[in-house]
Design an enzyme around this catalytic site. Structure first.
Site, PDB file in Angstrom:
ATOM      1  N   ARG A  92      11.006  -0.632  10.993  1.00 49.38           N
ATOM      2  CA  ARG A  92       9.927  -0.205  11.886  1.00 49.38           C
ATOM      3  C   ARG A  92       9.849  -1.100  13.112  1.00 49.38           C
ATOM      4  NH1 ARG A  92       4.579   0.586   8.286  1.00 49.38           N
ATOM      5  NH2 ARG A  92       3.639  -0.701   9.901  1.00 49.38           N
ATOM      6  N   ARG A 117      -0.411  -8.628  13.603  1.00 46.56           N
ATOM      7  CA  ARG A 117      -1.021  -7.658  12.662  1.00 46.56           C
ATOM      8  C   ARG A 117      -1.781  -8.376  11.569  1.00 46.56           C
ATOM      9  NH1 ARG A 117       4.103  -4.571  11.001  1.00 46.56           N
ATOM     10  NH2 ARG A 117       2.782  -3.726   9.358  1.00 46.56           N
ATOM     11  N   ARG A 130     -10.138   0.765   8.454  1.00 53.73           N
ATOM     12  CA  ARG A 130      -9.593  -0.545   8.769  1.00 53.73           C
ATOM     13  C   ARG A 130     -10.569  -1.409   9.549  1.00 53.73           C
ATOM     14  NH1 ARG A 130      -3.897   0.424   8.791  1.00 53.73           N
ATOM     15  NH2 ARG A 130      -2.719  -1.377   9.438  1.00 53.73           N
ATOM     16  N   LYS A 173       0.837  -1.214   0.000  1.00 63.50           N
ATOM     17  CA  LYS A 173       0.000   0.000   0.000  1.00 63.50           C
ATOM     18  C   LYS A 173       0.871   1.263   0.000  1.00 63.50           C
ATOM     19  CE  LYS A 173      -2.219  -1.094   3.823  1.00 63.50           C
ATOM     20  NZ  LYS A 173      -1.532  -2.369   4.141  1.00 63.50           N
ATOM     21  N   ARG A 191      11.535  -5.096   5.028  1.00 65.37           N
ATOM     22  CA  ARG A 191      11.290  -3.682   4.688  1.00 65.37           C
ATOM     23  C   ARG A 191      12.262  -2.757   5.422  1.00 65.37           C
ATOM     24  NH1 ARG A 191       5.432  -1.574   5.345  1.00 65.37           N
ATOM     25  NH2 ARG A 191       5.618  -2.654   7.320  1.00 65.37           N
TER      26      ARG A 191
HETATM   27  P1  AP5 Z   1       4.713  -1.580   1.858  1.00 59.96           P
HETATM   28  O1  AP5 Z   1       4.355  -0.792   0.661  1.00 59.96           O
HETATM   29  O2  AP5 Z   1       5.525  -0.908   2.912  1.00 59.96           O
HETATM   30  O3  AP5 Z   1       3.432  -2.314   2.468  1.00 59.96           O
HETATM   31  P2  AP5 Z   1       2.123  -1.750   3.186  1.00 59.96           P
HETATM   32  O4  AP5 Z   1       0.957  -2.434   2.565  1.00 59.96           O
HETATM   33  O5  AP5 Z   1       2.142  -0.260   3.204  1.00 59.96           O
HETATM   34  O6  AP5 Z   1       2.362  -2.366   4.610  1.00 59.96           O
HETATM   35  P3  AP5 Z   1       2.277  -1.765   6.084  1.00 59.96           P
HETATM   36  O7  AP5 Z   1       2.974  -2.788   6.944  1.00 59.96           O
HETATM   37  O8  AP5 Z   1       2.807  -0.374   6.147  1.00 59.96           O
HETATM   38  O9  AP5 Z   1       0.788  -1.786   6.303  1.00 59.96           O
HETATM   39  P4  AP5 Z   1       0.063  -1.766   7.635  1.00 59.96           P
HETATM   40  O10 AP5 Z   1      -1.314  -1.641   7.135  1.00 59.96           O
HETATM   41  O11 AP5 Z   1       0.331  -2.902   8.532  1.00 59.96           O
HETATM   42  O12 AP5 Z   1       0.750  -0.523   8.403  1.00 59.96           O
HETATM   43  P5  AP5 Z   1       0.213   0.875   8.878  1.00 59.96           P
HETATM   44  O13 AP5 Z   1       1.353   1.808   8.895  1.00 59.96           O
HETATM   45  O14 AP5 Z   1      -1.010   1.254   8.119  1.00 59.96           O
HETATM   46  O15 AP5 Z   1       5.499  -2.890   1.329  1.00 59.96           O
HETATM   47  C1  AP5 Z   1       6.035  -3.841   2.253  1.00 59.96           C
HETATM   48  C2  AP5 Z   1       7.430  -4.287   1.759  1.00 59.96           C
HETATM   49  O16 AP5 Z   1       7.286  -5.038   0.533  1.00 59.96           O
HETATM   50  C3  AP5 Z   1       8.373  -3.118   1.435  1.00 59.96           C
HETATM   51  O17 AP5 Z   1       9.673  -3.449   1.854  1.00 59.96           O
HETATM   52  C4  AP5 Z   1       8.318  -2.989  -0.101  1.00 59.96           C
HETATM   53  O18 AP5 Z   1       9.523  -2.502  -0.643  1.00 59.96           O
HETATM   54  C5  AP5 Z   1       8.016  -4.423  -0.534  1.00 59.96           C
HETATM   55  N1  AP5 Z   1       7.150  -4.475  -1.709  1.00 59.96           N
HETATM   56  C6  AP5 Z   1       6.093  -3.644  -2.011  1.00 59.96           C
HETATM   57  N2  AP5 Z   1       5.525  -4.010  -3.185  1.00 59.96           N
HETATM   58  C7  AP5 Z   1       6.225  -5.105  -3.626  1.00 59.96           C
HETATM   59  C8  AP5 Z   1       6.106  -5.937  -4.796  1.00 59.96           C
HETATM   60  N3  AP5 Z   1       5.165  -5.713  -5.720  1.00 59.96           N
HETATM   61  N4  AP5 Z   1       6.968  -6.966  -4.916  1.00 59.96           N
HETATM   62  C9  AP5 Z   1       7.936  -7.189  -3.966  1.00 59.96           C
HETATM   63  N5  AP5 Z   1       8.102  -6.431  -2.858  1.00 59.96           N
HETATM   64  C10 AP5 Z   1       7.244  -5.402  -2.678  1.00 59.96           C
HETATM   65  O19 AP5 Z   1      -0.267   0.549  10.366  1.00 59.96           O
HETATM   66  C11 AP5 Z   1       0.629   0.303  11.424  1.00 59.96           C
HETATM   67  C12 AP5 Z   1      -0.104   0.297  12.743  1.00 59.96           C
HETATM   68  O20 AP5 Z   1      -0.716   1.584  12.991  1.00 59.96           O
HETATM   69  C13 AP5 Z   1      -1.287  -0.696  12.859  1.00 59.96           C
HETATM   70  O21 AP5 Z   1      -0.852  -1.975  13.260  1.00 59.96           O
HETATM   71  C14 AP5 Z   1      -2.178   0.011  13.910  1.00 59.96           C
HETATM   72  O22 AP5 Z   1      -1.697  -0.225  15.207  1.00 59.96           O
HETATM   73  C15 AP5 Z   1      -2.004   1.480  13.592  1.00 59.96           C
HETATM   74  N6  AP5 Z   1      -3.022   1.988  12.663  1.00 59.96           N
HETATM   75  C16 AP5 Z   1      -2.798   2.539  11.428  1.00 59.96           C
HETATM   76  N7  AP5 Z   1      -3.948   2.882  10.831  1.00 59.96           N
HETATM   77  C17 AP5 Z   1      -4.948   2.539  11.699  1.00 59.96           C
HETATM   78  C18 AP5 Z   1      -6.365   2.620  11.646  1.00 59.96           C
HETATM   79  N8  AP5 Z   1      -7.002   3.120  10.564  1.00 59.96           N
HETATM   80  N9  AP5 Z   1      -7.069   2.171  12.701  1.00 59.96           N
HETATM   81  C19 AP5 Z   1      -6.454   1.663  13.786  1.00 59.96           C
HETATM   82  N10 AP5 Z   1      -5.121   1.559  13.899  1.00 59.96           N
HETATM   83  C20 AP5 Z   1      -4.362   1.983  12.863  1.00 59.96           C
END
Ligand code: AP5
Ligand code: ZN
Length: 216
Positions: free
Chosen positions: A160, A171, A88, A13, A127
């Protein structure tokens, strides 16, 4: 364009968000990034969120909905926006519907990036993120030109806190229970576009651009 990005942790994402916002010149609104910024600055919101984020749990709905409401009211969202990591839960999705209704606007598309669960742990544990500009890399799949340094700004790369294996497993469990039901929610609203996240980063982006053209 008003877009929501859905998908499990590690689906890509954040990686695709960087490309989409640069293509459409819209703000990238990531609740994860906003929470991490607050955590770094030790704000009351950041300290509260830390309790949940460190355990791989979701931060309470009311806190994130408030963040989004304030952010969408800012001027740069008039042209559109990309929501990454929000909503979410079904509660957050319903609250978002209400906020948008009050603003007299609606979503154009919800992009659901699909990646097999078996690949997600490797993606997340490999990552690395730039401390300076936030660009995302992967030690194997998308390595920087110089080890440990950002290609864009030469900033230092870090891992991270919540990207350790045990937290990642939690997660993923939370995603299945709380976030997966949103796929049906947006399908019923006829907004859902499915994206194959198991292609190269550039190919995924090509598919996104095609689907967005159809959604306009
Ligand atoms: P990346 O693009 O970083 O993946 P992502 O989908 O953004 O993953 P996240 O782990 O950031 O998502 P998340 O939803 O868990 O985290 P968030 O910050 O929202 O890609 C991952 C890796 O793969 C990278 O190294 C990249 O280079 C590689 N990659 C990408 N595309 C690729 C491809 N096509 N092929 C190969 N490799 C590839 O949330 C974190 C925390 O915040 C949550 O756990 C929660 O506690 C809190 N939080 C955030 N939002 C909310 C909400 N709305 N409600 C409640 N709590 C929340
Ligand atoms: Zn950088």
């Amino acid at each position: 364009m008003r877009i929501v990005l859905l998908g499990p942790p590690g689906a890509g994402k954040g990686t695709q968000a960087e490309k989409i916002v640069s293509q459409f010149t819209i703000p990238h609104i990531s609740t994860g990034d906003i929470l991490r910024k607050n955590l770094k600055e030790s704000t009351p919101l950041g300290l509260k969120a830390k309790e949940y984020m460190d355990k791989g749990l979701l931060v309470p709905d009311a806190l994130v909905v408030e963040i989004i409401k304030d952010r969408l009211a800012q001027e740069d969202c008039v042209r559109g926006f990309l929501l990454d990591g929000f909503p979410r839960t079904v509660t957050q999705a319903k609250d978002l519907d209400n906020v948008l209704k009050e603003m007299k606007i609606s979503l154009d598309a919800v992009l659901n990036i699909i990646v097999d669960a078996s690949l997600l742990i490797d993606r997340i544990t490999g990552r690395r993120i730039c401390k300076n500009c936030g660009a995302t890399y992967h030690v194997t799949f998308n390595p920087p030109k110089t080890k440990g340094k950002c290609d864009i700004c030469n900033g230092e790369l870090y891992q991270r806190e919540d990207d350790k294996k045990e937290t990642v497993k939690k997660r993923l469990e939370v995603y299945t229970k709380e976030t997966q039901p949103l796929i049906d929610y947006y399908q019923q609203k006829n907004l859902l576009e499915t994206i194959n996240g198991q292609q190269s980063i550039d190919k995924v982006f090509e598919e996104i651009k095609e689907k967005l053209q159809g959604a306009r």
